[in-house]
Write an enzyme that holds these catalytic residues in place. Structure first.
Site, PDB file in Angstrom:
ATOM      1  CG  ASN A 222     -47.294 -62.125  43.720  1.00 25.72           C
ATOM      2  OD1 ASN A 222     -46.662 -62.896  43.376  1.00 25.72           O
ATOM      3  ND2 ASN A 222     -48.006 -61.217  42.593  1.00 25.72           N
ATOM      4  NE  ARG A 223     -45.147 -64.768  51.456  1.00 28.49           N
ATOM      5  CZ  ARG A 223     -45.529 -65.482  52.441  1.00 28.49           C
ATOM      6  NH1 ARG A 223     -46.891 -65.304  52.974  1.00 28.49           N
ATOM      7  NH2 ARG A 223     -44.763 -66.387  52.955  1.00 28.49           N
TER       8      ARG A 223
END
Ligand code: CTP
Length: 417
Positions: A222-223
């Site tokens: 994820n970011r």
């Protein structure tokens, strides 16, 4: 003068500039203090360097004088008519000693006044930060432990040394943290009037985003950048806490004075957080663990086969926040969660977050609206802090450091109750 002015060097009058004494004692890491000095002066601080005689074996007086733009003395006899040890000590807003050797810590702990730096340590009434650097054996010796405990009891911030390469071939705890990170601690201590309200407290912070391997080269991730978690760890250390940062794939420098445990997957994050939480007064889950992982990880790289789609079977990962909240390792332990939300048909961001606070069972939930990718990798953050015992607390857009301090204020208040 504001923190931002200090950071940008926007001060107009020399007298308005925060006055910092940079004490340097005689260790090989003295050369790193040149970089700390440069960071301090370039960001608008008025710095007086006070080396010990031993420090001058490593970096000469000319270097300190040229970099600070001020004369340099090691004893109380130079310019004695100005009574320098009283003048410099009284006018300081911060004294930072980097590196602080075992000998300097011993002299400071025993109130010795045998050179200019130790005299200043007795006359200064401002915050004092020691950044020790020495061989592991010296740091772990009972004498040094006792001296560090004495200095902490008197209100000084003694930063835990970093783990890494030491002088010579050995590796271990005792390395001076990176100058940039000591600089961040100095800025934080100067900007805050609250003192070391987390001294004697042990906290665990998780940061970053986990990666669940699909095969040797691919992962589900994820970011999350880890910026908010690192800011939480750094600010807790600057407030005197003993901090463990469980960092999932974070590529930022280690914050000074923080024990960093590096992990990759949600399973590893869980194990590291649960084990560190056993002795923690507070646990802050700022990490973004992957919610799902592949049921099986391929040992070899998965190849394309014609045009056929690839189906991955996923299973849920453990919910660490819910587990920590339900099974508190210590009475009174404060547990903080984060919620990165986007509103949807089932409710607004706040509706969903309120339900999440109840579902997770934590004491505080820091809610970010992440619609459109806001927050990730950005230096600033806006949040609402939901709690089980108070009205929602709106935190306006500001730095992740500022938000971290608001979160620690909330935690510190609950720890005192
Ligand atoms: N969290 C956790 N373990 C997980 C997933 C999330 O401990 N497996 C923690 C995060 O660190 C964060 C909080 O739970 O503090 C909320 O994370 P979020 O992703 O918003 O919640 P989810 O539980 O994933 O809920 P959902 O995705 O269903 O909204």
């Amino acid at each position: 003068m504001t923190d931002d002015q200090a950071a940008s060097g926007a001060s107009t009058e020399a007298t308005e500039r925060p006055s910092v004494v940079l004490g340097v004692s005689g260790g090989i890491a003295a050369y790193k203090a040149c970089e700390l000095l440069r960071r301090l002066t370039e960001s608008g601080h008025d710095v007086t360097v006070v080396p010990t005689e031993a420090a001058l074996h490593f970096v000469g007086a000319a270097t300190w004088a040229a970099l600070s733009g001020k004369p340099v003395a090691t004893d109380v006899w130079t310019d004695a008519h100005e009574v320098p040890h009283v003048r410099i000590g009284r006018s300081a807003d911060l004294v930072v000693v980097a590196p602080a050797t075992a000998d300097l810590l011993a002299r400071a702990a025993h109130g010795r006044a045998d050179d200019l730096l130790t005299n200043i340590l007795l006359t200064a009434r401002c915050p004092v930060v020691f950044a020790p650097a020495m061989h592991t054996e010296m740091w772990e010796h009972a004498a040094t432990r006792a001296n560090v405990a004495t200095l902490r009891e008197r209100g000084a911030l003694v930063i835990e040394p970093a783990v890494g390469r030491l002088t010579g071939a050995d590796t271990g705890k005792g390395r001076l943290p990176e100058p940039d990170e000591i600089f961040e601690i100095c800025r934080d201590v100067l900007a805050r009037s609250g003192g070391l309200d987390l001294a004697g407290r042990s906290v665990v912070v998780s940061a970053g985003g986990t990666r669940e391997p699909i095969d040797p080269v691919r992962f589900l991730g994820n970011r999350s950048s880890g910026l908010q978690g690192v800011a939480l760890a750094r600010t807790a250390a600057a407030r005197g806490a003993d901090v463990t940062l469980v960092a999932a794939n974070v590529s930022l420098p280690d914050p000074a004075g923080v024990k960093v445990v590096r992990v990759e997957t949600t399973e590893q994050l869980r194990d590291a957080v649960v084990s560190a939480a056993v002795s923690a007064d507070a646990v802050v889950m700022a990490a973004a663990p992957a919610d799902f992982r592949p049921v099986a990880t391929s040992e070899s790289k998965i190849k394309k086969s014609g045009d056929s789609a690839l189906t991955l079977e996923l299973t849920q990962t453990p919910d660490i926040l819910a587990e920590i909240s339900a099974d508190r390792a210590r009475p009174g332990q404060v547990v903080v969660g984060f919620a990165a939300e986007t509103g949807d048909d089932s409710g607004s961001v706040l509706d969903l977050a309120t339900a999440k606070l109840a579902r997770k069972g934590c004491d505080l939930l820091v809610v970010n609206d992440v619609a459109g990718g806001a927050v990730f990798g950005q230096p600033d953050n806006r949040a609402v802090i939901l709690s089980t015992d108070a009205a929602p607390h709106d935190v306006p857009l500001g730095s992740k450091t500022a938000l971290a301090h608001v979160i620690w204020d909330e935690v510190a208040r609950r720890l005192q109750d």
